[in-house]
Structure formats: structure tokens, C-alpha cells
Design a protein around this motif. Structure first.
Motif, PDB file in Angstrom:
ATOM      1  N   LEU A 125      -2.416 -79.577  19.725  1.00  0.00           N
ATOM      2  CA  LEU A 125      -1.353 -80.550  19.987  1.00  0.00           C
ATOM      3  C   LEU A 125      -0.194 -79.840  20.668  1.00  0.00           C
ATOM      4  O   LEU A 125       0.213 -78.751  20.234  1.00  0.00           O
TER       5      LEU A 125
ATOM      6  N   VAL B  75       4.660 -82.471  17.236  1.00  0.00           N
ATOM      7  CA  VAL B  75       4.377 -82.464  15.796  1.00  0.00           C
ATOM      8  C   VAL B  75       5.715 -82.434  15.060  1.00  0.00           C
ATOM      9  O   VAL B  75       6.574 -81.583  15.344  1.00  0.00           O
TER      10      VAL B  75
ATOM     11  N   TYR C 128      13.915 -69.714  23.857  1.00  0.00           N
ATOM     12  CA  TYR C 128      13.150 -68.564  23.374  1.00  0.00           C
ATOM     13  C   TYR C 128      12.377 -68.004  24.569  1.00  0.00           C
ATOM     14  O   TYR C 128      11.398 -68.610  24.985  1.00  0.00           O
TER      15      TYR C 128
ATOM     16  N   MET D 153       4.115 -70.123  30.134  1.00  0.00           N
ATOM     17  CA  MET D 153       3.436 -69.843  31.412  1.00  0.00           C
ATOM     18  C   MET D 153       3.518 -71.152  32.190  1.00  0.00           C
ATOM     19  O   MET D 153       2.587 -71.968  32.186  1.00  0.00           O
TER      20      MET D 153
ATOM     21  N   HIS E  42      16.363 -65.773  37.346  1.00  0.00           N
ATOM     22  CA  HIS E  42      16.524 -65.662  35.892  1.00  0.00           C
ATOM     23  C   HIS E  42      17.825 -64.941  35.577  1.00  0.00           C
ATOM     24  O   HIS E  42      18.037 -63.812  36.032  1.00  0.00           O
TER      25      HIS E  42
ATOM     26  N   GLU F 264       2.361 -84.691  22.576  1.00  0.00           N
ATOM     27  CA  GLU F 264       2.356 -84.975  21.139  1.00  0.00           C
ATOM     28  C   GLU F 264       3.227 -83.953  20.418  1.00  0.00           C
ATOM     29  O   GLU F 264       2.817 -82.806  20.227  1.00  0.00           O
TER      30      GLU F 264
ATOM     31  N   LYS G 298       5.134 -60.547  25.097  1.00  0.00           N
ATOM     32  CA  LYS G 298       4.770 -61.010  26.445  1.00  0.00           C
ATOM     33  C   LYS G 298       3.421 -61.741  26.449  1.00  0.00           C
ATOM     34  O   LYS G 298       2.846 -62.033  25.409  1.00  0.00           O
ATOM     35  N   VAL G 299       2.944 -61.983  27.654  1.00  0.00           N
ATOM     36  CA  VAL G 299       1.703 -62.754  27.819  1.00  0.00           C
ATOM     37  C   VAL G 299       0.543 -62.036  27.133  1.00  0.00           C
ATOM     38  O   VAL G 299      -0.236 -62.652  26.384  1.00  0.00           O
TER      39      VAL G 299
ATOM     40  N   ALA H 225       0.864 -62.328  23.334  1.00  0.00           N
ATOM     41  CA  ALA H 225       0.592 -63.690  22.867  1.00  0.00           C
ATOM     42  C   ALA H 225      -0.909 -63.963  22.878  1.00  0.00           C
ATOM     43  O   ALA H 225      -1.473 -64.552  21.943  1.00  0.00           O
TER      44      ALA H 225
HETATM   45  C1  LIG Z   1      12.016 -67.048  31.466  1.00  0.00           C
HETATM   46  C2  LIG Z   1      10.848 -66.300  30.928  1.00  0.00           C
HETATM   47  C3  LIG Z   1      10.334 -65.205  31.623  1.00  0.00           C
HETATM   48  C4  LIG Z   1       9.249 -64.503  31.123  1.00  0.00           C
HETATM   49  N1  LIG Z   1       8.700 -63.512  31.886  1.00  0.00           N
HETATM   50  C5  LIG Z   1       7.570 -62.914  31.453  1.00  0.00           C
HETATM   51  C6  LIG Z   1       6.869 -62.005  32.313  1.00  0.00           C
HETATM   52  O1  LIG Z   1       7.242 -61.814  33.478  1.00  0.00           O
HETATM   53  N2  LIG Z   1       5.768 -61.385  31.818  1.00  0.00           N
HETATM   54  C7  LIG Z   1       5.287 -61.640  30.561  1.00  0.00           C
HETATM   55  O2  LIG Z   1       4.245 -61.081  30.177  1.00  0.00           O
HETATM   56  N3  LIG Z   1       5.899 -62.527  29.757  1.00  0.00           N
HETATM   57  C8  LIG Z   1       7.018 -63.174  30.179  1.00  0.00           C
HETATM   58  N4  LIG Z   1       7.628 -64.098  29.396  1.00  0.00           N
HETATM   59  C9  LIG Z   1       7.139 -64.296  28.030  1.00  0.00           C
HETATM   60  C10 LIG Z   1       5.824 -65.086  28.011  1.00  0.00           C
HETATM   61  O3  LIG Z   1       5.967 -66.254  28.771  1.00  0.00           O
HETATM   62  C11 LIG Z   1       5.507 -65.423  26.565  1.00  0.00           C
HETATM   63  O4  LIG Z   1       5.466 -64.227  25.799  1.00  0.00           O
HETATM   64  C12 LIG Z   1       4.168 -66.138  26.368  1.00  0.00           C
HETATM   65  O5  LIG Z   1       3.900 -67.055  27.393  1.00  0.00           O
HETATM   66  C13 LIG Z   1       4.230 -66.816  24.999  1.00  0.00           C
HETATM   67  O6  LIG Z   1       3.055 -67.561  24.741  1.00  0.00           O
HETATM   68  P1  LIG Z   1       2.889 -68.304  23.351  1.00  0.00           P
HETATM   69  O7  LIG Z   1       1.581 -68.991  23.374  1.00  0.00           O
HETATM   70  O8  LIG Z   1       3.171 -67.363  22.239  1.00  0.00           O
HETATM   71  O9  LIG Z   1       4.091 -69.366  23.277  1.00  0.00           O
HETATM   72  P2  LIG Z   1       4.489 -70.570  24.242  1.00  0.00           P
HETATM   73  O10 LIG Z   1       4.005 -70.328  25.619  1.00  0.00           O
HETATM   74  O11 LIG Z   1       5.954 -70.778  24.035  1.00  0.00           O
HETATM   75  O12 LIG Z   1       3.680 -71.818  23.652  1.00  0.00           O
HETATM   76  C14 LIG Z   1       4.143 -72.534  22.539  1.00  0.00           C
HETATM   77  C15 LIG Z   1       3.831 -74.004  22.745  1.00  0.00           C
HETATM   78  O13 LIG Z   1       4.201 -74.708  21.553  1.00  0.00           O
HETATM   79  C16 LIG Z   1       4.634 -75.995  21.931  1.00  0.00           C
HETATM   80  N5  LIG Z   1       5.395 -76.555  20.824  1.00  0.00           N
HETATM   81  C17 LIG Z   1       6.501 -76.047  20.218  1.00  0.00           C
HETATM   82  N6  LIG Z   1       6.888 -76.845  19.201  1.00  0.00           N
HETATM   83  C18 LIG Z   1       6.005 -77.866  19.149  1.00  0.00           C
HETATM   84  C19 LIG Z   1       5.884 -79.035  18.301  1.00  0.00           C
HETATM   85  N7  LIG Z   1       6.736 -79.288  17.307  1.00  0.00           N
HETATM   86  N8  LIG Z   1       4.857 -79.892  18.537  1.00  0.00           N
HETATM   87  C20 LIG Z   1       3.969 -79.661  19.552  1.00  0.00           C
HETATM   88  N9  LIG Z   1       4.063 -78.582  20.381  1.00  0.00           N
HETATM   89  C21 LIG Z   1       5.057 -77.701  20.164  1.00  0.00           C
HETATM   90  C22 LIG Z   1       5.451 -75.744  23.196  1.00  0.00           C
HETATM   91  O14 LIG Z   1       5.550 -76.922  23.986  1.00  0.00           O
HETATM   92  C23 LIG Z   1       4.615 -74.653  23.876  1.00  0.00           C
HETATM   93  O15 LIG Z   1       3.710 -75.201  24.825  1.00  0.00           O
HETATM   94  C24 LIG Z   1       8.689 -64.857  29.883  1.00  0.00           C
HETATM   95  C25 LIG Z   1       9.182 -65.972  29.186  1.00  0.00           C
HETATM   96  C26 LIG Z   1      10.234 -66.701  29.720  1.00  0.00           C
HETATM   97  C27 LIG Z   1      10.724 -67.949  29.017  1.00  0.00           C
END
Ligand SMILES: Cc1cc2nc3c(=O)[nH]c(=O)nc-3n(C[C@H](O)[C@H](O)[C@H](O)COP(=O)(O)OP(=O)(O)OC[C@H]3O[C@@H](n4cnc5c(N)ncnc54)[C@H](O)[C@@H]3O)c2cc1C
Length: 335
Positions: free
Chosen positions: A36, A130, A284, A46, A237, A128, A315-316, A319
Motif C-alpha cells: 500500500l 494507511v 525526510y 526514487m 537541491h 492508499e 541511501k538507495v 534501503a
Molecule cells: C532530495 C533527495 C535526494 C537524495 N539523493 C540520493 C542520492 O543521490 N543517492 C542515494 O542513494 N540516495 C539518495 N536519497 C535517498 C534515497 O532516495 C532513499 O534513501 C531511498 O529512496 C529510501 O527508500 P525507502 O524505500 O526506504 O523509502 P521511501 O522511498 O521514502 O518509500 C517510503 C514510501 O512509504 C510511503 N508512505 C509513507 N507513509 C505512508 C502511509 N501512511 N500510507 C501509505 N504509504 C506511505 C511513501 O509514499 C513512500 O512511497 C535522496 C533522497 C532525497 C529526498
């Protein structure tokens, strides 16, 4: 909840790279998985956005590869044509090339190409949000603001941790004190990200990104030079300190100042080339204080796990590995 004696069901909150990889591993092992996400598309941070003829990465800009496990995933993405090597180093704040031999990768049509690929064939429901989580004797029930309710044996929360904490306390469930304490210690920096579609060249040198890593600017990228946009357009940024102090400012004021900072950086008058802009406020972005383990197991009965870039490495790559670690634990593959 489960469809048969051997089928376990899992709800994953969050369709970022972490939640999607956890879901895809579990589904491959025969689990019934529902993902979800509140956003209209998958990928979380991403994120790629269209503005006119331009495509802009406005969250993660590129990623590096350190571990063998992540390298195997990236090889698959490269073979599928959803990722590409971008460069082996960016220009620094003075515009000097800074190659160090380590590949930096991008999504083929922007970073979102990769999560979109992973999500194919998964039971993902976007749009959706949550809003409530309840534990029952044999599992979990989550409720979305649309009225949708989903039940599962296992709950994986792959949202940024402050959001995850709110969710874990939104219903009748009480998070164990130790897990709460560990989650509350996690922190992130915010990032203000400005996208500007231009009617001429941006002045960003090859390979299309300048890693400034300072204040007020952290990064400026030309998405056309990066190879993901037909039209010229920059992503700017702000640095973490500037983002924090101006996070709630008026959009027009943030835009004016970021365009001015970037113009100074590039030695060009960007303002006169701007066709249209879009501002993203990421509360965040980068993790500043992480949890040392690659995921957090808050409860075994019923199972509740937290994963994402705040667990283990950032980072990516971090994660991605965190999502895989959550699936490993649930599949009994812990090493
Ligand atoms: C501006 C910026 C620049 C960055 N640059 C880099 C880079 O150059 N290289 C690199 O490696 N990393 C970079 N990062 C970090 C990288 O994007 C993250 O570390 C990684 O994408 C995190 O993935 P994640 O799955 O942990 O979280 P996220 O990608 O944040 O996924 C979490 C998901 O949860 C969903 N969500 C949250 N709450 C709810 C809820 N209540 N109900 C339903 N859905 C919900 C959100 O919509 C989101 O889709 C950057 C991040 C940002 C913001």
C-alpha cells in the motif's frame, strides 16, 4: 487471512525501493503480498516528475554499488534496460571534473524506472494512505483513508520512520518500549528540491551534475544532460541547513532564492530561461541517525518489521538491502 496452510500473507506499507524489494522476495517465495502506498505512483524518494517536455529526478539523483548482493540486483536492472551507468564522478563546486572510477547509476528514464520495474506483477495499491494499524490474535489489519481495509499475517512498515512510528501507534497496538526507543532515535535531514524547465542550456557542465555538498546548495543537475529529459531542465537541491530553516517558507520566495543561488553557481542567468517550476518539500531526505541493524523486528507474534534507508546502510543501496533483510528474516534465511 492466509489462503492455505502454507500461504502466509503480508501487508507492506510503502512502495519505495525497500518495501518493493521485501514484497517481491516474499511473493517469489509464494506469499500473498499487498503493498500500500499513499502516493499516486511507486518509488517513494526514487521520484521522477514530468513538467512540460521535461523529466526531472527530484529525490534520489543516482546510486552507487558497494555490496555483492546489491550489485546482482543492479545487473538485473541494467540487463532489463531500466538502469544505466551515468558517470564515474561529478563536477565539484568549482565545476572541476572529479572522476574516481566508481560508477554512478541512474534510472533509464529517471530514477522511478527502477521501482516501476520491480513493482510489475506485485499486488501494489497506490493512492492508499494507511491511517490505522491494529493487531489481532493472528495478525494485522490496516485501514486506509479511502475506507480500504487489508488483513495479513505479517506487517512490514517501509515508510520513513517518523511516519512509521505514527502508524504503529494509530490503533489498539502498543509498540514494545525497546522498539519505540530505537525508532525514536532515528533522524533525517529535510531537503527542498526545485525543478525548473528551461528554454535554453543550463550551464551545468558534463556529466550533468555538480556535487556542491555545501550551504545553501547541495546539488544542481541538468536532467537533459543526465540523459533522462528531452527538454533542458535543472533540479536544484538546497543543503540540509538551508532546507530546514526555509522549509515552511512561501513557494515563490524559495523559488526566487534557489534560482538565484544556482545562477551564481553556474555563472548564468537561470531566471530569464525558466519556463515553469515545481517545488518538492522532502521532510525526510537523508538519514542523519540510523539504526545499526538492516531492519528492526519489533514483534514476532504477530510479526511486525520496520525497514528502509534508516536501517543498516543509508541511501538507495541501504534501503534495498534493508527490504531484502526484512524478507530474509520472514523467510527464515537470517545468517
Ligand atoms: C532530495 C533527495 C535526494 C537524495 N539523493 C540520493 C542520492 O543521490 N543517492 C542515494 O542513494 N540516495 C539518495 N536519497 C535517498 C534515497 O532516495 C532513499 O534513501 C531511498 O529512496 C529510501 O527508500 P525507502 O524505500 O526506504 O523509502 P521511501 O522511498 O521514502 O518509500 C517510503 C514510501 O512509504 C510511503 N508512505 C509513507 N507513509 C505512508 C502511509 N501512511 N500510507 C501509505 N504509504 C506511505 C511513501 O509514499 C513512500 O512511497 C535522496 C533522497 C532525497 C529526498
Amino acid at each position: 487471512m492466509s489462503e492455505g496452510p502454507d500461504t502466509r500473507s503480508c501487508i507492506v506499507v510503502g512502495a519505495g525501493i525497500s518495501g518493493l524489494l521485501a514484497a517481491s522476495e516474499l511473493q517469489r517465495a509464494g506469499w500473498d503480498v499487498t503493498v500500500l502506498d499513499e502516493a499516486s505512483g511507486v518509488g517513494g524518494r526514487m521520484a521522477t516528475r514530468r513538467l512540460g517536455e521535461g523529466s526531472f529526478d527530484h529525490g534520489a539523483q543516482f546510486f552507487t554499488v558497494r555490496s555483492e548482493r546489491f550489485a546482482n540486483l543492479v545487473d538485473d536492472w541494467l540487463a532489463a534496460g531500466v538502469a544505466a551507468e551515468w558517470t564515474r564522478g561529478f563536477a565539484d563546486a568549482q565545476g572541476r571534473q572529479n572522476e574516481d572510477g566508481h560508477p554512478r547509476y541512474r534510472g533509464a528514464r529517471g530514477m522511478a524506472s527502477i521501482p516501476e520495474y520491480i513493482s510489475r506483477g506485485l499486488g501494489v495499491r497506490t493512492g492508499e494512505r494507511v491511517v490505522r494499524v491494529d493487531a489481532h490474535e493472528s495478525g494485522w489489519e490496516v485501514a486506509c483513508d479511502s475506507g480500504l481495509r487489508v488483513e495479513g499475517d505479517v506487517l512490514v512498515i517501509a515508510a520513513p520512520v517518523p511516519r512509521a512510528l505514527d502508524l504503529a501507534s494509530s490503533g489498539s497496538y502498543t509498540l514494545p518500549d525497546e522498539a519505540r526507543r530505537r525508532l525514536e532515535a532515528i533522524s533525517y535531514d529535510p531537503c527542498l528540491a526545485l525543478m525548473a524547465l528551461l528554454d535554453g542550456p543550463s550551464g551545468v557542465p558534463e556529466p550533468g551534475g555538480i556535487q556542491i555538498k555545501d550551504e545553501p546548495l547541495d546539488w544542481v543537475c541538468d536532467n537533459q544532460r543526465k540523459g533522462i529529459s528531452e527538454a533542458p531542465g535543472v533540479t536544484i537541491h538546497a543543503g540540509p541547513r538551508w532546507s530546514r530553516s526555509h522549509f515552511e517558507d512561501d513557494e515563490a520566495e524559495i523559488t526566487r532564492r534557489l534560482i538565484s543561488f544556482a545562477s551564481d553557481q553556474l555563472g548564468t542567468d537561470l531566471a530569464s530561461k525558466v519556463l515553469t517550476i515545481s517545488l518538492a518539500r522532502w521532510p525526510y531526505s537523508w538519514v542523519t541517525n540510523s539504526h545499526p541493524e538492516p531492519c528492526l523486528i519489533a514483534s514476532e507474534d504477530p510479526p511486525l518489521l520496520f525497514c528502509g534507508d534508516a536501517f543498516g546502510q543509508p541511501k538507495v543501496e541501504g534501503a534495498a538491502l534493508s527490504g531484502l533483510a526484512a524478507a530474509d528474516h520472514l523467510l527464515g534465511r537470517d545468517t
